[in-house]
Design a protein around this motif. Structure first.
Motif, PDB file in Angstrom:
ATOM      1  N   HIS A 106       0.845  -1.185   0.000  1.00  0.00           N
ATOM      2  CA  HIS A 106       0.000   0.000   0.000  1.00  0.00           C
ATOM      3  C   HIS A 106       0.886   1.243   0.000  1.00  0.00           C
ATOM      4  CE1 HIS A 106      -3.975  -1.899   1.656  1.00  0.00           C
ATOM      5  NE2 HIS A 106      -3.850  -2.019   0.343  1.00  0.00           N
ATOM      6  N   MET A 107       0.337   2.364  -0.482  1.00  0.00           N
ATOM      7  CA  MET A 107       1.155   3.559  -0.709  1.00  0.00           C
ATOM      8  C   MET A 107       1.753   4.123   0.571  1.00  0.00           C
ATOM      9  SD  MET A 107      -1.840   6.324  -1.581  1.00  0.00           S
ATOM     10  CE  MET A 107      -3.002   6.920  -0.333  1.00  0.00           C
ATOM     11  N   ASP A 108       1.094   3.923   1.731  1.00  0.00           N
ATOM     12  CA  ASP A 108       1.633   4.452   2.986  1.00  0.00           C
ATOM     13  C   ASP A 108       2.698   3.538   3.579  1.00  0.00           C
ATOM     14  OD1 ASP A 108      -0.537   2.672   3.321  1.00  0.00           O
ATOM     15  OD2 ASP A 108      -0.902   3.364   5.357  1.00  0.00           O
ATOM     16  N   HIS A 109       3.122   2.529   2.813  1.00  0.00           N
ATOM     17  CA  HIS A 109       4.195   1.635   3.248  1.00  0.00           C
ATOM     18  C   HIS A 109       5.379   1.631   2.276  1.00  0.00           C
ATOM     19  CE1 HIS A 109       1.772  -0.296   6.486  1.00  0.00           C
ATOM     20  NE2 HIS A 109       0.801   0.218   5.737  1.00  0.00           N
ATOM     21  N   VAL A 110       5.135   2.019   1.036  1.00  0.00           N
ATOM     22  CA  VAL A 110       6.228   2.055   0.048  1.00  0.00           C
ATOM     23  C   VAL A 110       6.527   3.458  -0.456  1.00  0.00           C
ATOM     24  CG1 VAL A 110       5.692  -0.285  -0.718  1.00  0.00           C
ATOM     25  CG2 VAL A 110       4.752   1.669  -1.989  1.00  0.00           C
ATOM     26  N   SER A 152      -2.114  -7.248 -10.978  1.00  0.00           N
ATOM     27  CA  SER A 152      -3.497  -7.018 -11.402  1.00  0.00           C
ATOM     28  C   SER A 152      -4.387  -7.036 -10.159  1.00  0.00           C
ATOM     29  CB  SER A 152      -3.946  -8.101 -12.392  1.00  0.00           C
ATOM     30  OG  SER A 152      -5.268  -7.872 -12.824  1.00  0.00           O
ATOM     31  N   PRO A 153      -4.356  -5.967  -9.359  1.00  0.00           N
ATOM     32  CA  PRO A 153      -5.013  -5.975  -8.056  1.00  0.00           C
ATOM     33  C   PRO A 153      -6.540  -6.003  -8.139  1.00  0.00           C
ATOM     34  CG  PRO A 153      -4.156  -3.790  -8.557  1.00  0.00           C
ATOM     35  CD  PRO A 153      -3.649  -4.704  -9.626  1.00  0.00           C
ATOM     36  N   ASP A 154      -7.134  -6.696  -7.181  1.00  0.00           N
ATOM     37  CA  ASP A 154      -8.583  -6.819  -7.077  1.00  0.00           C
ATOM     38  C   ASP A 154      -9.043  -6.053  -5.841  1.00  0.00           C
ATOM     39  OD1 ASP A 154     -11.219  -7.541  -6.865  1.00  0.00           O
ATOM     40  OD2 ASP A 154     -10.833  -9.650  -6.410  1.00  0.00           O
ATOM     41  N   PHE A 155      -9.843  -4.993  -6.027  1.00  0.00           N
ATOM     42  CA  PHE A 155     -10.331  -4.174  -4.926  1.00  0.00           C
ATOM     43  C   PHE A 155     -11.806  -4.443  -4.620  1.00  0.00           C
ATOM     44  CE2 PHE A 155      -6.928  -1.598  -6.919  1.00  0.00           C
ATOM     45  CZ  PHE A 155      -6.074  -1.472  -5.826  1.00  0.00           C
ATOM     46  N   SER A 156     -12.329  -5.556  -5.098  1.00  0.00           N
ATOM     47  CA  SER A 156     -13.775  -5.783  -5.024  1.00  0.00           C
ATOM     48  C   SER A 156     -14.294  -5.940  -3.595  1.00  0.00           C
ATOM     49  CB  SER A 156     -14.157  -7.015  -5.854  1.00  0.00           C
ATOM     50  OG  SER A 156     -13.501  -8.170  -5.364  1.00  0.00           O
ATOM     51  N   HIS A 157     -13.440  -6.309  -2.648  1.00  0.00           N
ATOM     52  CA  HIS A 157     -13.892  -6.498  -1.270  1.00  0.00           C
ATOM     53  C   HIS A 157     -13.495  -5.341  -0.360  1.00  0.00           C
ATOM     54  CE1 HIS A 157     -15.268 -10.526  -2.153  1.00  0.00           C
ATOM     55  NE2 HIS A 157     -14.094 -10.821  -2.666  1.00  0.00           N
ATOM     56  N   THR A 158     -12.896  -4.309  -0.909  1.00  0.00           N
ATOM     57  CA  THR A 158     -12.496  -3.151  -0.111  1.00  0.00           C
ATOM     58  C   THR A 158     -13.589  -2.091  -0.129  1.00  0.00           C
ATOM     59  OG1 THR A 158     -11.403  -2.057  -1.987  1.00  0.00           O
ATOM     60  CG2 THR A 158     -10.059  -3.566  -0.662  1.00  0.00           C
ATOM     61  N   THR A 159     -13.516  -1.167   0.838  1.00  0.00           N
ATOM     62  CA  THR A 159     -14.436  -0.036   0.895  1.00  0.00           C
ATOM     63  C   THR A 159     -13.605   1.205   1.195  1.00  0.00           C
ATOM     64  OG1 THR A 159     -16.126  -1.512   1.812  1.00  0.00           O
ATOM     65  CG2 THR A 159     -16.578   0.851   1.901  1.00  0.00           C
ATOM     66  N   MET A 160     -12.979   1.751   0.169  1.00  0.00           N
ATOM     67  CA  MET A 160     -12.054   2.859   0.333  1.00  0.00           C
ATOM     68  C   MET A 160     -12.609   4.118  -0.318  1.00  0.00           C
ATOM     69  SD  MET A 160      -8.361   1.001  -0.359  1.00  0.00           S
ATOM     70  CE  MET A 160      -8.811   0.097  -1.845  1.00  0.00           C
ATOM     71  N   VAL A 203      -4.828   5.355  -6.877  1.00  0.00           N
ATOM     72  CA  VAL A 203      -3.531   5.806  -6.368  1.00  0.00           C
ATOM     73  C   VAL A 203      -2.719   4.618  -5.856  1.00  0.00           C
ATOM     74  CG1 VAL A 203      -2.365   7.281  -4.695  1.00  0.00           C
ATOM     75  CG2 VAL A 203      -4.457   8.078  -5.798  1.00  0.00           C
ATOM     76  N   LEU A 204      -3.382   3.694  -5.165  1.00  0.00           N
ATOM     77  CA  LEU A 204      -2.686   2.488  -4.705  1.00  0.00           C
ATOM     78  C   LEU A 204      -2.105   1.715  -5.888  1.00  0.00           C
ATOM     79  CD1 LEU A 204      -5.119   1.055  -1.992  1.00  0.00           C
ATOM     80  CD2 LEU A 204      -2.946   2.222  -1.609  1.00  0.00           C
ATOM     81  N   ARG A 205      -2.919   1.569  -6.922  1.00  0.00           N
ATOM     82  CA  ARG A 205      -2.501   0.817  -8.106  1.00  0.00           C
ATOM     83  C   ARG A 205      -1.293   1.479  -8.781  1.00  0.00           C
ATOM     84  NH1 ARG A 205      -6.953   1.004 -10.333  1.00  0.00           N
ATOM     85  NH2 ARG A 205      -7.840  -1.024  -9.771  1.00  0.00           N
ATOM     86  N   SER A 206      -1.363   2.775  -8.977  1.00  0.00           N
ATOM     87  CA  SER A 206      -0.276   3.466  -9.676  1.00  0.00           C
ATOM     88  C   SER A 206       0.990   3.513  -8.838  1.00  0.00           C
ATOM     89  CB  SER A 206      -0.711   4.883 -10.057  1.00  0.00           C
ATOM     90  OG  SER A 206      -1.007   5.660  -8.914  1.00  0.00           O
ATOM     91  N   THR A 207       0.849   3.662  -7.512  1.00  0.00           N
ATOM     92  CA  THR A 207       2.028   3.689  -6.638  1.00  0.00           C
ATOM     93  C   THR A 207       2.729   2.341  -6.634  1.00  0.00           C
ATOM     94  OG1 THR A 207       0.987   5.359  -5.223  1.00  0.00           O
ATOM     95  CG2 THR A 207       2.846   4.136  -4.301  1.00  0.00           C
TER      96      THR A 207
END
Length: 304
Positions: free
Chosen positions: A127-131, A161-169, A176-180
């Motif tokens: 996640h972007m707040d870790h890298v 190829s990230p899957d965000f289907s179970h997140t609620t952000m 932004v997470l994907r691009s970072t």
């Protein structure tokens, strides 16, 4: 490298008013917790599987505002033998919506830590707040060319190829997470050292995949001379002690993340070891006790 809680003359007066690092020892292993600052996030991300009124009542009981809350960011520096290990790197400076975060590079410098001394980086997840801290302009050039970056193989594969289907952000966050993550993999792929389930980075420093929060989410376990410490990354949030079954909006597999959280908290409570986590209030050093079906956070008394 300086791993202590003392003031260094090179730091500015205003910075000294804000505690930003805390040193401790785990046997023969030196540990420094460094604050990267705080994020301001909507409370809706704190618990996505409960009635909003229940969530609001918990916030009120904790003397927290009902709509937004401060999300602390903590990074570790670990020295074991001849290895100096950075565990995560904070948010970085490319996100203007979070002006109170991204302090990790200058706070390392204020602590007297030379980036060229870092031999290894361990990522709990991408996640972007870790890298993000590793993507700050000029950062890579200050790190040694033979730097080793450790991450779970499942984590690297997920971000292809990230899957965000179970997140609620919040709506901008997934992109932004994907691009970072894509940028991070592009810049550091040659230095990546992946592991399947567990890897000993240095004597007494073991990174172990837990999954849940992300497929390759990992924790770091330190053990030396009978002392133990676990850096839990994003497996544990402040609300997770009272309500370990509450789902966080950033969790990619919320049900598995809850199982990981309960299992980890029970382990740490049973051993009595020190716990540190990314998003507990700085310096996030303490222990865990079991209280019925929930847990109790016992902060350590600061030693300075």
């Amino acid at each position: 490298m300086s791993l202590d809680n003392t003031v260094h003359p090179s730091t500015s007066g205003s910075e000294e008013l804000v505690p930003s690092r805390y040193a401790l020892r785990v046997g023969e292993i030196d540990v420094l917790v460094v604050s990267d600052g705080v994020l301001l996030l909507p409370t809706t991300t704190l618990a996505t599987n409960v009635d909003p009124a229940v969530r609001a009542a918990w916030m009120e009981d904790m003397f927290l505002p009902p709509d937004k809350f401060d999300w602390p960011l903590n990074v570790l520096v670990v020295r074991s033998g001849d290895r100096t290990i950075l565990v995560d790197s904070g948010l970085g400076g490319e996100y203007p919506g979070f002006p109170r975060a991204g302090h990790f590079p200058r706070r390392l410098e204020a602590a007297g830590i030379d980036l060229a001394s870092v031999t290894d980086v361990v990522l709990t997840h991408m996640h972007m707040d870790h890298v993000g801290g590793l993507l700050v302009d000029g950062m890579k050039e200050r790190l040694r060319p033979d730097l080793r970056v450790h991450a779970a193989d499942a984590e690297v594969k997920f971000w292809a190829s990230p899957d965000f289907s179970h997140t609620t952000m919040p709506s901008p966050v997934p992109d932004v997470l994907r691009s970072t993550a894509k940028r991070f993999l592009s810049e550091y792929r040659s230095q990546l050292r992946t592991f399947e389930e567990e890897y000993e980075v240095a004597p007494g420093v073991v990174v172990r995949r837990t999954g849940g929060h992300t497929p390759g989410h990992s924790v770091v376990r330190l053990a030396s001379g009978g002392d133990r410490l676990t850096f839990a990354g994003d497996a544990i949030f402040p609300v997770g002690f009272d309500h370990p079954d509450w789902h966080n909006g950033f969790e990619h597999d919320p049900e598995e993340a809850a199982r990981v959280r309960v299992r980890l908290l029970r382990e740490v409570a049973a051993t009595g070891e020190t716990l540190v986590a990314t998003h507990l209030p700085f310096p996030s050093v303490g222990r865990v006790a079991v209280t019925g079906n929930a847990f109790r956070w016992v902060p350590a008394v600061w030693d300075f």
